[in-house]
Structure formats: C-alpha cells, structure tokens
Design a protein around this motif. Structure first.
Motif, PDB file in Angstrom:
ATOM      1  N   TRP A  57     -76.207  -8.432 -35.059  1.00  0.00           N
ATOM      2  CA  TRP A  57     -75.197  -7.598 -34.401  1.00  0.00           C
ATOM      3  C   TRP A  57     -75.691  -7.183 -33.024  1.00  0.00           C
ATOM      4  O   TRP A  57     -76.862  -6.838 -32.859  1.00  0.00           O
ATOM      5  CB  TRP A  57     -74.935  -6.348 -35.253  1.00  0.00           C
ATOM      6  N   ASN A  58     -74.814  -7.227 -32.014  1.00  0.00           N
ATOM      7  CA  ASN A  58     -75.226  -6.851 -30.664  1.00  0.00           C
ATOM      8  C   ASN A  58     -74.893  -5.404 -30.329  1.00  0.00           C
ATOM      9  O   ASN A  58     -75.046  -4.972 -29.197  1.00  0.00           O
ATOM     10  CB  ASN A  58     -74.629  -7.811 -29.636  1.00  0.00           C
ATOM     11  N   GLY A  59     -74.404  -4.644 -31.299  1.00  0.00           N
ATOM     12  CA  GLY A  59     -74.143  -3.227 -31.064  1.00  0.00           C
ATOM     13  C   GLY A  59     -72.707  -2.927 -30.680  1.00  0.00           C
ATOM     14  O   GLY A  59     -72.277  -1.778 -30.714  1.00  0.00           O
ATOM     15  N   ILE A  60     -71.944  -3.931 -30.272  1.00  0.00           N
ATOM     16  CA  ILE A  60     -70.571  -3.714 -29.824  1.00  0.00           C
ATOM     17  C   ILE A  60     -69.599  -4.622 -30.584  1.00  0.00           C
ATOM     18  O   ILE A  60     -68.679  -4.158 -31.245  1.00  0.00           O
ATOM     19  CB  ILE A  60     -70.430  -4.007 -28.306  1.00  0.00           C
ATOM     20  N   GLY A  61     -69.808  -5.907 -30.494  1.00  0.00           N
ATOM     21  CA  GLY A  61     -68.851  -6.868 -31.038  1.00  0.00           C
ATOM     22  C   GLY A  61     -68.924  -6.972 -32.548  1.00  0.00           C
ATOM     23  O   GLY A  61     -69.454  -6.101 -33.228  1.00  0.00           O
ATOM     24  N   ALA A  62     -68.388  -8.066 -33.080  1.00  0.00           N
ATOM     25  CA  ALA A  62     -68.407  -8.281 -34.511  1.00  0.00           C
ATOM     26  C   ALA A  62     -69.811  -8.641 -34.977  1.00  0.00           C
ATOM     27  O   ALA A  62     -70.620  -9.140 -34.202  1.00  0.00           O
ATOM     28  CB  ALA A  62     -67.438  -9.406 -34.875  1.00  0.00           C
ATOM     29  N   SER A  63     -70.089  -8.361 -36.239  1.00  0.00           N
ATOM     30  CA  SER A  63     -71.424  -8.622 -36.768  1.00  0.00           C
ATOM     31  C   SER A  63     -71.367  -9.726 -37.819  1.00  0.00           C
ATOM     32  O   SER A  63     -70.325  -9.960 -38.418  1.00  0.00           O
ATOM     33  CB  SER A  63     -71.997  -7.352 -37.381  1.00  0.00           C
ATOM     34  N   TYR A 117     -77.822  -7.560 -40.762  1.00  0.00           N
ATOM     35  CA  TYR A 117     -76.784  -8.209 -39.964  1.00  0.00           C
ATOM     36  C   TYR A 117     -77.353  -8.744 -38.652  1.00  0.00           C
ATOM     37  O   TYR A 117     -78.404  -8.299 -38.201  1.00  0.00           O
ATOM     38  CB  TYR A 117     -75.674  -7.208 -39.617  1.00  0.00           C
TER      39      TYR A 117
END
Lengths: 303, 451
Positions: free
Chosen positions: A52-58, A50
């Motif tokens: 993914w920034n670790g917080i938001g949507a992936s 993915y």
C-alpha cells in the motif's frame, strides 16, 4: 435459609456494581489507550500484510513483506547496526555509570559531587536534536575532535568521523553514550543510597578493600537498578532514530542505517506503508525479545 | 479474587477482538473517492480570477523568496486575490504531498516528482487550459517533464503541473582562484577541464567541493554531466522518463562513472565530501575555499550578491571540441490539487507568471533562472558580467543543442534516496566500482518501475 441467599445475592450485586464503577473510572484512560495505542498497533499489523502506498488502493500480499525483510540485505543490515549500537548505548553507559556513581558516592558530602551529578545529567535535559547537531559540529573535519588530535600530534588520525564508512556508526554510538551516561549514573546513585551503610561497615571490619566492597555489596544490591538501566538503554539503541537522523541520516552509503530510520524512509519517502509496517512489527518483536529476558533475569533472585 | 482473574483476560480478549474487528474489516485505502481517475480527467478551460474577492490557498517551499515575491506582485495587480500561504522545507513537502493533496488540497502547491501523485489521481489535468492559453506553442522541452502518461511514465501525455521558471545547472567557479591557477577561460573540452583540476590541486587549491553527506548524493551532478559529455542526453532522458528498455548501465555511462572515479582517486574533490551537506558546500565556496562547485542557477542571485564579480559559470564541456553540450534543467514545478476549489484562478496566476513583464522580471532577479513562456518573449536586462547573465546565456546554448535533461535523481520516487545516494557515497569512499554501481542502480530501478 433464605436470609443468607439474599445476602449473598445482594453481595454479588454490590460487587458487580463496584466492578462496573471501576470500569467507569478507568474508561477515559482505557478509551485513550485503545484509540491511540492499541488501534494504531493493530492497524500497523494489518498494514504489514498489504502492499500500500498510503493513498491509493491496497493489495493483500500476506507475509511477503516479512519474507522480504529476511532476504533484503539493506533491511537486515539495519537491524545488525541496531545491535551494534547496543554496545555504545547500553554497555558504555552502564559500566561507566557504575564507575562514576561509585566515585560520586565516595565523595557524596563534597560540593564536587553535586556539580558532577548535574554536569553528567545535563545531556538528558538537552533535546536530542540539539545534541545531534552539536556533536556533528564537534566531529566534522574542522571540528574540535580533529583539532585536539592535531594538537597532540595525531594529525594522521583526523577524518570526517560521521562521513567515514569505518567510523560513522561508532561515532553515532558515542553521541548516544554521552546522552545516556547521565541517566544511568543517576539511577545507579539512587540505588546506592538505599544500600544499608552497615553492610559496608561490616565488610570493612572484615578487611575488604574498595574493590571487594564494590563487587560484593554495591553490585549485587544494584541488580534491579542495573536491570532498569539496561532495559531503557537497549530500547534506546534498538529504537534509535533522532540522533542518527540528525547526525548522518543513515549515511554514508547506509553505514548507519537503523530500523527506526528505515521505517521512516519506507513510510514517508518511498511510500511503502506495508513494508514499513512489517519492519515496525519486527522491531517491536525484537525489542520484546531482548527486553523480556533482561527483565526476568534481573527480577529473579532479587528477593 | 476468582471473579477478577477469570474476567480480566476475557474482557481484554473481548476488547481486542472488537478493536480488531473494527479496524480490520476493510483493506486500507480502498475507498474509491480518492483514486477515481475521472475526477481529474475533465479539464476546465477558462482561467480567470474574476472580480469577486477570492483567497488562494498555497503551499510553498520555505527558504526561497521567489513564489512569495510573485504572489505579492500579483495581488498588487489583481487586488481581489489574497493568499493563504503555508511553507515547509522541500523534504517535508515531499513527504506530505500525497496526504495534503488528498485531504486538504491547496490551490497551488510546490511539487516533488509528479508521476506517483498523478497515478493516485491527486493532480489536476491542465491540458484544457494549456490549449486555450497557448502553452502548447512554447518550446516543448519546457513542459515535457510535467507531462505524465496513464501508467505514470513522464515525458508525454497530459500536462499535470507548471513551472514558475526553469533552472539550468553547470559548473560555478571562483574567478580569483581561477586566475591564480592560470585559468583564463572556461574549458572547451573534458580534457582541458581535467588539466585545470590537476593544476588547481598542484597549486594547493581544493579543486571541487560537492555535497555528498548524510542523505545527499551530490556527486550525481558531476556524474550526470559526465554521462552527457560521453553519451547522448536523449538516452539519459529516456531512462529518467521510464521508456521501455531504457537502461543506465551503458558503455558511455560506464566511461562517465570511471571518469568520476578517476577524479575522486586523483583527489580533485575535497576529502570530506561524504560529510558535506549542501549548506557546507555553499559556505565554503562563498568563502573562497575551493575553485569549482557543480550546482544550479537557483544560486545565481545569491552568488551575485555574496561574491559579486568574483564568480563565473560554464556548462560542462563536451568530450570532443565543438561537441554538443547538455545540462540538467528542470522547471520549478507547481501543481493544482485535483479537488482544489480555485483551480481557474491558480491557472490564471501560473499563466501570468510566464507572460507578465513584471513577473518575468521577478523570475530572473529574485529566482535567478529563466522564465517559462514562448521562446521570443520579453527578457529582462541583467547586469553584464554577472553570473545570472552567464547562466541565462547558457540556457540558450542548451536550447540550441537540445541538451536539456531532467535529473537522474528524478527517475523514480525512491531512486535518489535508495540507490544514487548510498552508491555514490560508496564510490567516494572507494568501496564501490563503477561497473557495480551502475548495475546496482539499474537493478533497483527495474524493481521500482515494476511496482
């Protein structure tokens, strides 16, 4: 006719109960292992697919992260650095360890041997962070290394060892070698104590000198211990993080960037959790690819 | 035996499959609650701490006494407010910020670069408060860097953070060494500055110590100063704020980078800058080992104490005499979690910091920097001749010339670590050309902005 059947059935029941009982006893360990080792491992594999920034949507990106791993020069350079570190983390400690262990064995009865063993093993007791800080002082422009060079008239060679593009990676390697020599020496010494002394006696009767003895008896007998040393140190080199993080943080200009550090930066500074996971998976594969052949090589023929 | 060998792999397979099924059934981070943009879009407007006992949860940067001094004074004036303070190093805060704001939002928190936090809906929109409290009447440049548009671009849009004060950067110098090389007043042009550096070098004095080792790229300070001397501060801000079409790879910036390279090649920097960290630079400067450092006024109080009377400050001189001056200047950013429980009280505190006389005193004497607030607000008296007085005076010049810039290191979340730091270290080691440096940074910038 029916007696053996029931007996067999009872037997099977007993055996299956034993198996379940076994699993029951293993359960705490299995659950812990599954939760804290297997689950994170699988999650890492999943994240690596993915963006993914670790917080938001992936976003699902399939194998894109792995593709970038092969094309991004910075990332592939970090893997090459890790291989360069193997020379210092494995080569130097194992060879030096063999030499030192053989020497200590020769003087095994004297008090000096105990002192030497303790001194060499001390780096293992010191936290790596403390070792890193201490070495970064020693290797700084005004540090002991440069003072020694100046004292013997080699002032031209002095430099900021950890801040110079040409010397930063070897300097980090030296720190690693210093830490790991003690471990290898101790392992090899333990192995040497298991060698039957009559072998040496026989060799000596046949007129073998110390070098012949070492090559024909000590080295072959230590095959397994050397295997352990190489395995442990290769893993330490490929997965190195703490020493580099403390001494250079990957600088100057990425000259000492290693995969472990890159994963950390990607995941926590750049917040590219997917890319960090992909590099982590690649690192696991790399470590296994290096370590499994070593294991096989040193296990075969030992019997 | 046979039983065991067949069932073990089977059991392992089942276990793994179950685990895989439980972890892989949903994409990571897809739960909508944390990314709901509306959760922070409706600003509340009454900033008050009330009279009932209240505990504010705060997350501060360790090593800097300013926020704690302010909270102590605040509690003295408003005894119903107590504080639950957690401290970490700035690097740790940077790494923790998104997770902390999502899982355990503090009422008040020291913030790193804000655009990504805003994009993830983690910070409270302060526009409503700003209207009612009159922050909109302050000099716009004070708040500009904390305004974030919907796409994460900074510079305009709703206000998502607030400063405790705002910093000013420039060149600090050792007065004793300056006299020694015949420097009687700060340079008025870049050429004069060059001459001074040359003089210092010829006199056997290290001209500049600058941190540029490990994960730090402190050459970004002189570089950005040179960029603003050769070019226009506004253009640099446009690049930092990610305005469309903005590029760092421009002719004036190339001149600036070449100038920096000339300084490096002439030996105006200490030879070991690539292994110097910030603390080393400071301790050498304080010990009188070199003439100049490029740094900010957060050190003013410290330097006035440790080098009392022996330290001066000037803004980077312009390329031509009488030209406009510019400096990196940024608010000491604090924000409020979008799900924070006591946002009203936290905003009341932030407003108090900018407007209360005692608080403004603390901002200057403890923090060393200019307080936030209206242009004509009360200013505490500072000792004449002190470096704090010099940096505060410099702030007025920058205000007049409209020369306040954010840091080029703040353009994106990763640009400093990924591009500026390694590139500047390569430049310092003579392994990179100015042309290739700017091209490389611009390339990284574009790929990061696109993401």
């Amino acid at each position: 006719m029916s007696a053996p059947v029931t007996e067999r059935r009872a037997d099977r029941a007993r055996r299956s109960r034993a198996i379940w009982l076994g699993w029951l006893f293993a359960a705490p360990a299995v659950i812990m292992y599954a939760t804290f080792v297997l689950r994170p491992l699988l999650l890492t594999v999943q994240y690596s697919l993915y963006d993914w920034n670790g917080i938001g949507a992936s976003t699902w990106v399939g194998l894109d992260n792995y593709r970038r791993l092969l094309t991004d020069e910075d990332l592939s350079a970090s893997i090459l650095h890790a291989f360069e570190l193997i020379i210092f983390f494995s080569g130097v400690p194992v060879i030096l360890g063999l030499f030192v262990a053989a020497t200590i064995r020769d003087i095994a009865q004297s008090r000096l041997a105990v002192v030497a063993r303790t001194v060499l093993f001390l780096p293992q007791v010191i936290p790596l962070v403390a070792a890193g800080i201490m070495w970064s002082w020693l290797l700084s422009t005004t540090g002991t290394a440069n003072e020694l060079l100046s004292a013997v008239g080699l002032g031209d060679l002095t430099r900021a060892w950890l801040g110079d593009f040409g010397t930063a990676l070897p300097a980090v390697g030296v720190i690693g070698a210093w830490v790991l020599v003690g471990l290898c020496t101790l392992l090899l010494l333990a192995g040497m104590s298991k060698i039957d002394p009559s072998l040496y006696e026989a060799a000596r009767l046949d007129g073998a000198g110390p070098v012949r003895e070492f090559l024909s008896i000590t080295l072959p007998s230590l095959r397994q211990e050397i295997g352990v040393c190489v395995t442990v140190t290769v893993i330490a080199a490929l997965a190195s993080f703490d020493i580099v993080y403390i001494a250079t943080q990957g600088g100057p200009g990425n000259a000492t960037m290693v995969p472990g550090l890159e994963i950390y930066y990607l995941a926590f500074s750049e917040r590219e959790v997917g890319m960090a996971s992909a590099l982590a998976v690649a690192l696991i594969v790399l470590v296994l690819a290096c370590v499994l052949p070593i294991q096989r090589l040193t296990r075969d023929g030992s019997r | 035996m046979a039983h065991g060998t067949t069932s073990r792999p089977l059991l392992t397979a089942i276990t793994l499959a179950t685990l895989l099924a439980t972890v892989a059934c949903s994409a990571p981070g897809s739960d909508a609650s944390s990314a709901d943009p509306n959760s922070s879009a409706a600003p509340a407007t009454t900033a008050t701490c009330g009279t009932a006992p209240i505990t504010l949860k705060a997350y501060f940067e360790t090593g800097f006494p300013l926020p704690k001094s302010l909270t102590e004074e605040f509690t003295k004036q408003h005894p119903n407010v107590t504080w639950d303070i957690r401290e970490d190093q700035f690097a740790v805060i940077t790494q923790n910020a998104p997770r902390v704001l999502a899982d355990d939002p503090p009422d008040l928190m020291r913030l790193p670069q804000v655009s990504e936090l805003v994009k993830d809906g983690l910070l409270k929109n302060l526009d409503g408060y700003a209207q009612t409290l009159g922050w909109t009447g302050w000099p716009a440049s004070q708040l500009q860097q904390m305004r974030v548009g919907p796409d994460g671009r900074r510079g305009d849009g709703p206000l998502y953070a607030m400063g405790l004060n705002f910093s000013m950067t420039g060149v600090f110098y050792n007065k004793k060494l300056a006299t020694q090389i015949g420097m009687t007043q700060p340079p008025a042009t870049l050429a004069e500055f060059d001459t001074l550096l040359e003089k210092a070098k010829n006199a056997g004095v290290t001209p500049i110590n600058q941190f540029n080792g490990g994960a730090t790229g402190g050459l970004a300070f002189p570089l950005q100063n040179l960029m603003a001397a050769y070019g226009d501060a506004g253009a640099i801000n446009n690049w930092i704020f990610q305005r469309s079409g903005a590029t760092i790879d421009t002719p004036p910036n190339l001149q600036a980078t070449q100038h920096l390279e000339k300084w490096i090649k002439s030996g105006f920097f200490a030879p070991d800058i690539n292994s110097q960290d910030y603390a080393t630079m400071m301790s050498r400067f304080i010990e009188g080992k070199n003439l100049f450092i490029f740094d900010g006024d957060w050190e003013s109080g410290n330097l006035d104490k440790q080098m009392a009377g022996n330290v001066g400050f000037f803004l980077m001189p312009p390329a031509q005499a009488g030209g406009k001056q510019a400096a990196m200047s940024a608010p000491l950013t604090y924000g409020i979690g979008s799900k924070a429980k006591n946002a009203d009280c936290a905003v009341f505190f932030l407003n108090w910091v900018a407007t209360d006389q005692k608080a403004r005193d603390i901002a200057v004497t403890v923090g060393g920097s200019h307080p936030m607030g209206p242009a004509d607000a009360y200013m505490p008296a500072v000792k004449e001749g002190s470096v704090t007085a010099a940096t505060l005076a410099a702030g007025a010049v920058i205000g007049q010339d409209n020369g306040a810039m954010d840091f080029i290191a703040n353009a994106t979340g990763a640009i400093y670590a990924k591009s500026w730091t390694p590139q500047l270290q390569k430049l310092a080691a003579g392994q990179q050309t100015p042309e290739a440096l700017l091209a490389a940074v611009q390339k990284d910038y574009e790929s990061q902005v696109k993401n």
